[in-house]
Design a protein around this motif. Sequence first.
Motif, PDB file in Angstrom:
ATOM      1  N   SER A 188      40.226  48.227  50.755  1.00  0.00           N
ATOM      2  CA  SER A 188      40.790  48.135  49.700  1.00  0.00           C
ATOM      3  C   SER A 188      39.967  47.986  48.287  1.00  0.00           C
ATOM      4  CB  SER A 188      42.109  48.092  50.302  1.00  0.00           C
ATOM      5  OG  SER A 188      42.013  45.901  49.837  1.00  0.00           O
ATOM      6  N   THR A 189      39.210  47.128  48.400  1.00  0.00           N
ATOM      7  CA  THR A 189      38.711  46.565  47.343  1.00  0.00           C
ATOM      8  C   THR A 189      37.610  46.249  48.064  1.00  0.00           C
ATOM      9  OG1 THR A 189      38.642  45.130  45.504  1.00  0.00           O
ATOM     10  CG2 THR A 189      39.666  44.503  47.271  1.00  0.00           C
ATOM     11  N   GLU A 190      36.250  45.718  47.128  1.00  0.00           N
ATOM     12  CA  GLU A 190      34.960  45.218  47.306  1.00  0.00           C
ATOM     13  C   GLU A 190      35.112  43.803  46.121  1.00  0.00           C
ATOM     14  OE1 GLU A 190      32.612  46.824  49.779  1.00  0.00           O
ATOM     15  OE2 GLU A 190      33.358  47.834  50.589  1.00  0.00           O
ATOM     16  N   ASP A 191      35.735  44.036  45.958  1.00  0.00           N
ATOM     17  CA  ASP A 191      35.875  42.552  44.491  1.00  0.00           C
ATOM     18  C   ASP A 191      36.481  41.975  44.981  1.00  0.00           C
ATOM     19  OD1 ASP A 191      34.679  44.900  42.822  1.00  0.00           O
ATOM     20  OD2 ASP A 191      36.112  45.573  41.685  1.00  0.00           O
ATOM     21  N   GLY A 192      37.659  41.434  45.922  1.00  0.00           N
ATOM     22  CA  GLY A 192      38.322  39.876  46.473  1.00  0.00           C
ATOM     23  C   GLY A 192      38.852  40.568  47.591  1.00  0.00           C
ATOM     24  N   CYS A 193      39.866  39.747  47.105  1.00  0.00           N
ATOM     25  CA  CYS A 193      41.288  39.925  47.202  1.00  0.00           C
ATOM     26  C   CYS A 193      42.233  39.979  46.495  1.00  0.00           C
ATOM     27  CB  CYS A 193      42.002  38.338  47.938  1.00  0.00           C
ATOM     28  SG  CYS A 193      43.719  38.819  47.972  1.00  0.00           S
ATOM     29  N   GLU A 194      42.445  41.696  47.575  1.00  0.00           N
ATOM     30  CA  GLU A 194      43.390  43.167  46.722  1.00  0.00           C
ATOM     31  C   GLU A 194      44.882  41.870  45.710  1.00  0.00           C
ATOM     32  OE1 GLU A 194      45.970  45.741  48.442  1.00  0.00           O
ATOM     33  OE2 GLU A 194      44.279  45.894  49.256  1.00  0.00           O
ATOM     34  N   ASP A 195      45.008  40.930  46.311  1.00  0.00           N
ATOM     35  CA  ASP A 195      46.399  40.421  46.047  1.00  0.00           C
ATOM     36  C   ASP A 195      46.351  39.513  44.459  1.00  0.00           C
ATOM     37  OD1 ASP A 195      48.287  41.597  47.691  1.00  0.00           O
ATOM     38  OD2 ASP A 195      47.776  40.712  49.502  1.00  0.00           O
ATOM     39  N   CYS A 196      45.253  38.365  44.866  1.00  0.00           N
ATOM     40  CA  CYS A 196      45.204  37.919  44.308  1.00  0.00           C
ATOM     41  C   CYS A 196      43.892  38.363  43.182  1.00  0.00           C
ATOM     42  CB  CYS A 196      43.538  36.715  45.167  1.00  0.00           C
ATOM     43  SG  CYS A 196      44.604  35.246  45.932  1.00  0.00           S
ATOM     44  N   LEU A 197      43.805  39.379  43.087  1.00  0.00           N
ATOM     45  CA  LEU A 197      43.068  39.969  41.695  1.00  0.00           C
ATOM     46  C   LEU A 197      44.059  40.867  41.367  1.00  0.00           C
ATOM     47  CD1 LEU A 197      39.741  42.010  43.293  1.00  0.00           C
ATOM     48  CD2 LEU A 197      40.091  40.030  41.866  1.00  0.00           C
TER      49      LEU A 197
END
Length: 88
Positions: A19-28
């Motif tokens: 769903s993302t490559e940038d980190g935890c989608e919920d934390c982001l």
Amino acid sequence: MTTAVCEDIATLGPEPTPSTEDGCEDCLREGTRWVHLRLCLTCGHVGCCDSSPLKHAWAHANHTGHPIVRSFEPGENWRWCYAHRAYV
């Protein structure tokens, strides 16, 4: 690390797109921090591990019934089944 027999493995298809490559989608989205990342092998949700303050990977598995994740950390390829509490 030993692996367990887990019937949930049979329900998995091809590995989903993260769903993302940038980190935890919920934390982001929430502006919070994470420790390590996990990839849901059912839908591709990227969540934070149980050592993270909000344990989003576990929360996702609990809420959706998607039991198996794999480490989303570079160089790691292990999988975990939340339903059976075992490496698979």
